[in-house]
Design a protein around this motif. Structure first.
Motif, PDB file in Angstrom:
ATOM      1  N   ALA A  78      -4.929   4.227  -2.873  1.00 51.95           N
ATOM      2  CA  ALA A  78      -5.111   5.241  -3.916  1.00 51.95           C
ATOM      3  C   ALA A  78      -3.760   5.736  -4.433  1.00 51.95           C
ATOM      4  O   ALA A  78      -2.819   5.860  -3.674  1.00 51.95           O
ATOM      5  CB  ALA A  78      -5.912   6.421  -3.373  1.00 51.95           C
ATOM      6  N   ARG A 115       0.720   3.916  -3.174  1.00 48.11           N
ATOM      7  CA  ARG A 115       0.341   5.321  -3.002  1.00 48.11           C
ATOM      8  C   ARG A 115       1.324   6.277  -3.663  1.00 48.11           C
ATOM      9  O   ARG A 115       0.960   7.374  -4.076  1.00 48.11           O
ATOM     10  CB  ARG A 115       0.233   5.642  -1.508  1.00 48.11           C
ATOM     11  CG  ARG A 115      -1.000   5.055  -0.837  1.00 48.11           C
ATOM     12  CD  ARG A 115      -0.965   5.254   0.655  1.00 48.11           C
ATOM     13  NE  ARG A 115      -2.169   4.722   1.296  1.00 48.11           N
ATOM     14  CZ  ARG A 115      -2.316   4.553   2.596  1.00 48.11           C
ATOM     15  NH1 ARG A 115      -1.314   4.873   3.420  1.00 48.11           N
ATOM     16  NH2 ARG A 115      -3.442   4.078   3.088  1.00 48.11           N
ATOM     17  N   VAL A 145      -7.645  -1.251  -0.117  1.00 41.78           N
ATOM     18  CA  VAL A 145      -7.694  -0.403  -1.291  1.00 41.78           C
ATOM     19  C   VAL A 145      -6.728   0.745  -1.084  1.00 41.78           C
ATOM     20  O   VAL A 145      -6.798   1.453  -0.074  1.00 41.78           O
ATOM     21  CB  VAL A 145      -9.127   0.136  -1.552  1.00 41.78           C
ATOM     22  CG1 VAL A 145      -9.118   1.096  -2.752  1.00 41.78           C
ATOM     23  CG2 VAL A 145     -10.096  -1.018  -1.802  1.00 41.78           C
ATOM     24  N   THR A 167      -7.149   3.829  -8.148  1.00 40.93           N
ATOM     25  CA  THR A 167      -6.948   3.024  -6.940  1.00 40.93           C
ATOM     26  C   THR A 167      -6.575   1.598  -7.338  1.00 40.93           C
ATOM     27  O   THR A 167      -6.786   1.165  -8.475  1.00 40.93           O
ATOM     28  CB  THR A 167      -8.215   2.978  -6.054  1.00 40.93           C
ATOM     29  OG1 THR A 167      -9.282   2.348  -6.788  1.00 40.93           O
ATOM     30  CG2 THR A 167      -8.650   4.372  -5.622  1.00 40.93           C
ATOM     31  N   THR A 209       0.829  -1.203   0.000  1.00 46.35           N
ATOM     32  CA  THR A 209       0.000   0.000   0.000  1.00 46.35           C
ATOM     33  C   THR A 209       0.860   1.248   0.000  1.00 46.35           C
ATOM     34  O   THR A 209       0.578   2.223  -0.721  1.00 46.35           O
ATOM     35  CB  THR A 209      -0.935  -0.010   1.221  1.00 46.35           C
ATOM     36  OG1 THR A 209      -1.818  -1.130   1.139  1.00 46.35           O
ATOM     37  CG2 THR A 209      -1.760   1.265   1.284  1.00 46.35           C
ATOM     38  N   ARG A 214      -7.014  -2.366  -5.649  1.00 48.29           N
ATOM     39  CA  ARG A 214      -7.562  -3.218  -4.591  1.00 48.29           C
ATOM     40  C   ARG A 214      -6.771  -4.515  -4.553  1.00 48.29           C
ATOM     41  O   ARG A 214      -6.709  -5.249  -5.535  1.00 48.29           O
ATOM     42  CB  ARG A 214      -9.043  -3.508  -4.834  1.00 48.29           C
ATOM     43  CG  ARG A 214      -9.667  -4.447  -3.791  1.00 48.29           C
ATOM     44  CD  ARG A 214     -11.100  -4.746  -4.141  1.00 48.29           C
ATOM     45  NE  ARG A 214     -11.930  -3.570  -4.007  1.00 48.29           N
ATOM     46  CZ  ARG A 214     -13.145  -3.444  -4.569  1.00 48.29           C
ATOM     47  NH1 ARG A 214     -13.629  -4.430  -5.315  1.00 48.29           N
ATOM     48  NH2 ARG A 214     -13.834  -2.342  -4.395  1.00 48.29           N
TER      49      ARG A 214
END
Length: 240
Positions: free
Chosen positions: A234, A63, A232, A210, A59, A212
């Motif tokens: 972004a 990002r 999720v 995004t 994640t 997932r």
């Protein structure tokens, strides 16, 4: 006169032994139950920690995917400029490969690589010039350095690997399923996600907003049932 000596009868001895056996069986059952509960909770906790580590790491990198510094126009490095240009155009991709494993590729701002050399470094004054260099580079006076890394995650044989293709190292094991879905906007200027697809077309790459991630962990000893985790993330630079 001697007193008559008395002892336990056979029936009393058998009853005592039966009661003792019941108590021992009860204690043993309680011990086994506590042990099984501990092993189940430990297996579940291990799966949860592995999933948390992987999803947190991915994640963080997702990002920052597609963040190439403070200017949109960047001069590519003189050696192999087409590789950097392709990475700019497609900073994130998901490749389905039965032989080498399904592979997620990210080009992300270096958020901490434990001292490893970045794939590229963009030197920019954030006003007029920005130039990419292969590997590490030292900024001149008035410049900022933006280290970039091309990161790969592959899924095969119930294991998630990281590293360059052909030099992958195992990251976590006991993964029965790993899926990636991409949230797409309606057009290149919109920030809202309108749909999710598993394999976006080349023309849809600018619409990705995004990602997932879904992960199913399995206990190899069968102490606990499979657990599914999802998150999720972004792409921040595309939501500004």
């Amino acid at each position: 006169m001697k007193r008559q000596q008395q002892g336990l009868s056979l029936i009393e001895l058998m009853v005592s032994m039966a009661l003792g056996l019941v108590i021992v069986l009860g204690v043993t059952q309680a011990f086994l139950s506590a042990k099984n509960t501990y092993l189940t909770q430990n297996a579940s906790s291990t799966m949860q920690e592995d999933a948390r580590y992987l999803l947190t790491r991915m994640t963080q990198e997702i990002r920052m995917a597609g963040m190439f510094g403070c200017l949109a126009t960047i001069t590519p490095p003189p050696n192999n400029p087409e590789v950097f240009t392709a990475a700019q155009a497609t900073p994130i991709s998901w490749t389905l490969d039965n032989s080498n494993g399904n592979r997620l590729m990210l080009v992300t701002a270096d958020v901490g690589s434990a001292g490893t050399v970045p794939t590229w470094t963009v030197l920019s004054d954030c006003l007029t010039t920005a130039t990419a260099y292969n590997g590490a580079a030292t900024p001149a006076s008035g410049q900022l350095a933006f280290p970039l890394r091309q990161v790969y995650y592959s899924f095969k044989n119930n294991t998630i690997y990281t590293g360059a293709v052909g030099a992958q190292q195992p990251l976590i094991s006991n993964v029965s399923e790993f899926t990636v879905m991409f949230g797409l906007a309606a057009d290149a200027t919109s920030a809202s996600v309108t749909s999710y697809v598993a394999t976006p077309a080349t023309a849809q790459m600018p619409f990705i907003r995004t990602v997932r991630l879904s992960l199913k962990m399995t206990d190899p000893n069968g102490r606990t049932r499979d657990q599914t985790y999802s998150v999720v993330a972004a792409l921040r630079n595309r939501l500004q």
